[in-house]
Enzyme design. Structure first.
Site, PDB file in Angstrom:
ATOM      1  N   SER A 146       0.856  -1.193   0.000  1.00  6.66           N
ATOM      2  CA  SER A 146       0.000   0.000   0.000  1.00  6.66           C
ATOM      3  C   SER A 146       0.885   1.234   0.000  1.00  6.66           C
ATOM      4  CB  SER A 146      -0.885   0.023   1.244  1.00  6.66           C
ATOM      5  OG  SER A 146      -1.537   1.279   1.357  1.00  6.66           O
ATOM      6  N   TYR A 160      -1.728  -0.469  10.205  1.00  7.16           N
ATOM      7  CA  TYR A 160      -1.905  -0.974   8.827  1.00  7.16           C
ATOM      8  C   TYR A 160      -0.709  -0.565   7.960  1.00  7.16           C
ATOM      9  CZ  TYR A 160      -3.727  -1.076   4.025  1.00  7.16           C
ATOM     10  OH  TYR A 160      -3.884  -1.293   2.677  1.00  7.16           O
TER      11      TYR A 160
HETATM   12  P1  NAP Z   1     -11.728  -5.513   0.036  1.00 17.06           P
HETATM   13  O1  NAP Z   1     -12.537  -4.817  -1.010  1.00 17.06           O
HETATM   14  O2  NAP Z   1     -12.070  -5.284   1.471  1.00 17.06           O
HETATM   15  O3  NAP Z   1     -11.708  -7.088  -0.332  1.00 17.06           O
HETATM   16  C1  NAP Z   1     -11.656  -8.001   0.652  1.00 17.06           C
HETATM   17  C2  NAP Z   1     -11.331  -9.373   0.074  1.00 17.06           C
HETATM   18  O4  NAP Z   1     -10.385  -9.978   0.953  1.00 17.06           O
HETATM   19  C3  NAP Z   1     -12.542 -10.260   0.046  1.00 17.06           C
HETATM   20  O5  NAP Z   1     -12.369 -11.221  -0.963  1.00 17.06           O
HETATM   21  C4  NAP Z   1     -12.493 -10.883   1.434  1.00 17.06           C
HETATM   22  O6  NAP Z   1     -13.203 -12.102   1.537  1.00 17.06           O
HETATM   23  C5  NAP Z   1     -10.997 -11.117   1.549  1.00 17.06           C
HETATM   24  N1  NAP Z   1     -10.508 -11.252   2.913  1.00 17.06           N
HETATM   25  C6  NAP Z   1     -10.641 -10.404   3.955  1.00 17.06           C
HETATM   26  N2  NAP Z   1     -10.027 -10.912   5.053  1.00 17.06           N
HETATM   27  C7  NAP Z   1      -9.519 -12.098   4.685  1.00 17.06           C
HETATM   28  C8  NAP Z   1      -8.812 -13.125   5.356  1.00 17.06           C
HETATM   29  N3  NAP Z   1      -8.498 -13.008   6.651  1.00 17.06           N
HETATM   30  N4  NAP Z   1      -8.475 -14.239   4.668  1.00 17.06           N
HETATM   31  C9  NAP Z   1      -8.785 -14.387   3.359  1.00 17.06           C
HETATM   32  N5  NAP Z   1      -9.457 -13.456   2.656  1.00 17.06           N
HETATM   33  C10 NAP Z   1      -9.813 -12.335   3.318  1.00 17.06           C
HETATM   34  O7  NAP Z   1     -10.181  -5.123  -0.077  1.00 17.06           O
HETATM   35  P2  NAP Z   1      -9.392  -4.378  -1.257  1.00 17.06           P
HETATM   36  O8  NAP Z   1      -9.586  -2.910  -1.111  1.00 17.06           O
HETATM   37  O9  NAP Z   1      -9.660  -5.043  -2.550  1.00 17.06           O
HETATM   38  O10 NAP Z   1      -7.896  -4.674  -0.791  1.00 17.06           O
HETATM   39  C11 NAP Z   1      -7.116  -5.735  -1.308  1.00 17.06           C
HETATM   40  C12 NAP Z   1      -5.673  -5.497  -0.905  1.00 17.06           C
HETATM   41  O11 NAP Z   1      -5.250  -4.229  -1.400  1.00 17.06           O
HETATM   42  C13 NAP Z   1      -5.445  -5.451   0.612  1.00 17.06           C
HETATM   43  O12 NAP Z   1      -4.213  -6.086   0.918  1.00 17.06           O
HETATM   44  C14 NAP Z   1      -5.349  -3.974   0.910  1.00 17.06           C
HETATM   45  O13 NAP Z   1      -4.601  -3.703   2.063  1.00 17.06           O
HETATM   46  C15 NAP Z   1      -4.683  -3.482  -0.354  1.00 17.06           C
HETATM   47  N6  NAP Z   1      -4.876  -2.055  -0.606  1.00 17.06           N
HETATM   48  C16 NAP Z   1      -6.123  -1.548  -0.817  1.00 17.06           C
HETATM   49  C17 NAP Z   1      -6.261  -0.185  -1.042  1.00 17.06           C
HETATM   50  C18 NAP Z   1      -7.598   0.462  -1.272  1.00 17.06           C
HETATM   51  O14 NAP Z   1      -7.690   1.698  -1.241  1.00 17.06           O
HETATM   52  N7  NAP Z   1      -8.653  -0.293  -1.524  1.00 17.06           N
HETATM   53  C19 NAP Z   1      -5.134   0.650  -1.052  1.00 17.06           C
HETATM   54  C20 NAP Z   1      -3.883   0.084  -0.828  1.00 17.06           C
HETATM   55  C21 NAP Z   1      -3.770  -1.274  -0.616  1.00 17.06           C
HETATM   56  P3  NAP Z   1     -14.742 -12.099   2.075  1.00 17.06           P
HETATM   57  O15 NAP Z   1     -15.581 -11.540   0.959  1.00 17.06           O
HETATM   58  O16 NAP Z   1     -15.034 -13.523   2.354  1.00 17.06           O
HETATM   59  O17 NAP Z   1     -14.767 -11.215   3.281  1.00 17.06           O
END
Ligand code: NAP
Length: 251
Positions: A146, A160
């Site tokens: 991130s 985080y």
């Molecule tokens: P998200 O929309 O919250 O997606 C969550 C996904 O992760 C879902 O498939 C969820 O499964 C799964 N998940 C959550 N906890 C889990 C666990 N303990 N074990 C296995 N699967 C799990 O997240 P996102 O925004 O796409 O983020 C994905 C990655 O990008 C993360 O590492 C996040 O830190 C990083 N990131 C995101 C952003 C942003 O702005 N969105 C920015 C920088 C980095 P369920 O549906 O079953 O809950």
């Protein structure tokens, strides 16, 4: 579909950035294993969507904060598809906004267990199957970091940010450790991306509130992150390992 077709496993692949990686991975020709933690409906819907478009996909339940789940998840993918070529450590969590002087042990332990320890253990299972040292045929790993890793996320979630700093260091170290074993390891650092993660962290309007402060005056999309991930997994990136690519709109 043939057994010669490459296999991609994405943790947290059912929603958000992970789902975009799964969709694009299928279009790129991978058979796709879609991991999820709890929301089976979202995972099943994505698998059905990929299959309807002519791809091959499989939903695999497993919490990356639980070692036994991780071992079972890799076992299930290997039993179903017989190989693993590409792995994305995407699952990650944020928590509610808090200062460091307000954080308790259980919050910090959960953050590090899911975001850091889970990524290590998943990579361990991937390396055991990909590394030529273990009889594998090589592969590629991408870790999702991130922009917070370098910004620090003060007044929001420094825990985080620090967990993603660990992912950056992990990426560099693992890349060097397995460079002679046919495995490339890289990371992508997304900026503010429009997904459900902000609502999960108690800030559903975070994108709307913050976007005017961003250099491009907009959040990124999950598809924009997925494009970078698929590039790093591909042979086009054959001399790229230990790299950390900002996909943060200049943030
Ligand atoms: P998200 O929309 O919250 O997606 C969550 C996904 O992760 C879902 O498939 C969820 O499964 C799964 N998940 C959550 N906890 C889990 C666990 N303990 N074990 C296995 N699967 C799990 O997240 P996102 O925004 O796409 O983020 C994905 C990655 O990008 C993360 O590492 C996040 O830190 C990083 N990131 C995101 C952003 C942003 O702005 N969105 C920015 C920088 C980095 P369920 O549906 O079953 O809950």
């Amino acid at each position: 579909m043939t057994d010669k077709q490459k296999v991609l496993l994405v943790t947290g692949g059912s929603r958000g950035i992970g789902a975009a990686i799964c969709r694009l991975g299928s279009k790129a020709g991978y058979r796709v294993a879609v991991n999820y933690a709890a929301n089976k409906d979202a995972a099943d819907a994505l698998v059905a969507e990929i299959q309807a478009a002519g791809g091959d996909a499989l939903a695999v339940k497993g919490d990356v904060g639980v070692e036994a789940d991780i071992v079972a998840m890799f076992g299930a993918v290997y039993r179903a598809y017989g190989r693993l070529d590409a792995f994305v450590n995407n699952a990650g969590i944020v928590d509610v906004k808090a200062r460091v002087d307000e954080m308790d042990f259980s919050r910090l332990e959960r953050m590090m267990r899911i975001n850091v320890v889970g990524s290590f253990l998943c990579a361990r299972e991937a390396v055991k199957r990909m590394s030529t040292r273990h009889g594998g045929k090589g592969g590629a790993i991408v870790n999702i970091s991130s922009a917070a890793a370098v910004l620090g996320a003060a007044d929001n979630y420094v825990d985080y940010a620090a967990s993603k700093g660990a992912i950056d260091t992990f990426t560099i170290g693992l890349a060097r450790e397995v460079a002679l074993e046919g495995i490339r390891v890289n990371a992508v650092r997304p900026g503010i991306i429009d997904t459900d993660i902000h609502a999960s962290g108690g800030q559903p309007d975070r994108v709307a509130l913050i976007q005017d402060t961003l250099p491009m005056k907009r959040a990124g999309t999950a598809d924009e992150v997925a494009g970078a991930v698929l590039y790093l997994l591909s042979d086009a990136a054959s001399y790229t390992t230990g790299a950390i690519l900002n996909v943060s709109g200049g943030r």
